[in-house]
Design an enzyme around this catalytic site. Structure first.
Site, short mmCIF file in Angstrom:
data_model
loop_
_atom_site.label_atom_id
_atom_site.label_comp_id
_atom_site.label_asym_id
_atom_site.label_seq_id
_atom_site.Cartn_x
_atom_site.Cartn_y
_atom_site.Cartn_z
N ASN A 122 -12.49 -0.83 -5.08
CA ASN A 122 -12.23 -1.12 -6.48
C ASN A 122 -13.42 -1.85 -7.10
O ASN A 122 -13.76 -2.95 -6.68
CB ASN A 122 -10.96 -1.98 -6.59
CG ASN A 122 -10.71 -2.50 -7.98
OD1 ASN A 122 -11.27 -2.03 -8.96
ND2 ASN A 122 -9.84 -3.50 -8.07
N TYR A 164 0.85 -1.20 0.00
CA TYR A 164 0.00 0.00 0.00
C TYR A 164 0.89 1.25 0.00
O TYR A 164 0.59 2.23 -0.68
CB TYR A 164 -0.93 -0.01 1.22
CG TYR A 164 -1.92 -1.14 1.18
CD1 TYR A 164 -3.09 -1.04 0.43
CD2 TYR A 164 -1.70 -2.32 1.88
CE1 TYR A 164 -4.01 -2.07 0.38
CE2 TYR A 164 -2.61 -3.37 1.84
CZ TYR A 164 -3.75 -3.24 1.09
OH TYR A 164 -4.66 -4.27 1.03
N CYS A 219 -6.31 -5.29 -7.40
CA CYS A 219 -6.10 -4.89 -6.01
C CYS A 219 -5.63 -6.07 -5.16
O CYS A 219 -5.06 -5.88 -4.09
CB CYS A 219 -7.35 -4.25 -5.43
SG CYS A 219 -8.83 -5.25 -5.55
N HIS A 220 -5.84 -7.29 -5.66
CA HIS A 220 -5.35 -8.46 -4.94
C HIS A 220 -3.82 -8.50 -4.89
O HIS A 220 -3.25 -9.19 -4.05
CB HIS A 220 -5.90 -9.76 -5.55
CG HIS A 220 -5.49 -10.00 -6.97
ND1 HIS A 220 -6.18 -9.44 -8.04
CD2 HIS A 220 -4.47 -10.71 -7.51
CE1 HIS A 220 -5.60 -9.82 -9.16
NE2 HIS A 220 -4.57 -10.59 -8.87
N GLU A 252 -1.40 -16.67 -9.55
CA GLU A 252 -0.50 -15.95 -10.45
C GLU A 252 0.96 -16.34 -10.25
O GLU A 252 1.76 -16.21 -11.18
CB GLU A 252 -0.67 -14.44 -10.25
CG GLU A 252 -2.01 -13.95 -10.75
CD GLU A 252 -2.15 -12.44 -10.66
OE1 GLU A 252 -1.19 -11.73 -10.30
OE2 GLU A 252 -3.26 -11.96 -10.95
#
Length: 151
Positions: free
Chosen positions: A111, A88, A119-120, A148
């Site tokens: 979001n 952040y 945002c993850h 991912e």
């Protein structure tokens, strides 16, 4: 138009307005999907993402709500590469507001286009998982990050 896609994490609900995705969330609301080529494209890109066939989304998005600050944060999120994370604090610095760390977290929470606007991929400075659309969904955030990072 409303669309959905059954992902390994649950049903992904999305809205398309004037050819742009405006909303996306993992939501088991049970809404029926409209029939349209744009919906088919979103479903195909989600399928490619979850099958590890593609790391990027090419479907057009549009933020039709949110404050200018929130939209600035959401645009910054789009620059985080697939499989990587930022804090952040790093996002706050990217947008030239280094003291706005909590505000960045709140913008991530609001979001409207989850998954595509990643945002993850935003984590705490200590590497911890913080809320994903609220504290009750941190497990989804971790699952997307793990997805991912798989090769």
């Amino acid at each position: 138009m409303i669309g959905n896609y059954m992902s390994p994490l649950g049903n992904i609900y999305f809205k398309i307005h004037d050819g742009y995705v405006t909303d996306m969330a993992i939501d088991n609301s049970g809404l029926k999907s409209d029939k349209d080529p744009a919906i088919n494209q979103v479903q195909k890109e989600l399928e490619n993402y979850f099958n590890h066939d593609s790391e990027i989304f090419t479907i057009p998005i549009k933020f039709d709500r949110g404050t200018p600050f929130q939209q600035e944060v959401w645009h910054a999120l789009l620059t985080i590469p697939y499989g990587e994370t930022k804090t952040y604090q790093e996002i706050a610095m990217m947008i030239g507001r280094p003291s706005a760390i909590r505000a960045v977290g709140q913008a991530c929470k609001k979001n409207p286009i989850g998954i595509i606007v990643p945002c993850h991929r935003v984590i705490g400075k200590d590497g911890s998982m913080r809320g994903y659309s609220g504290p009750d969904h941190v497990d989804l955030k971790q699952k997307l990050i793990d997805h991912e990072k798989r090769t």
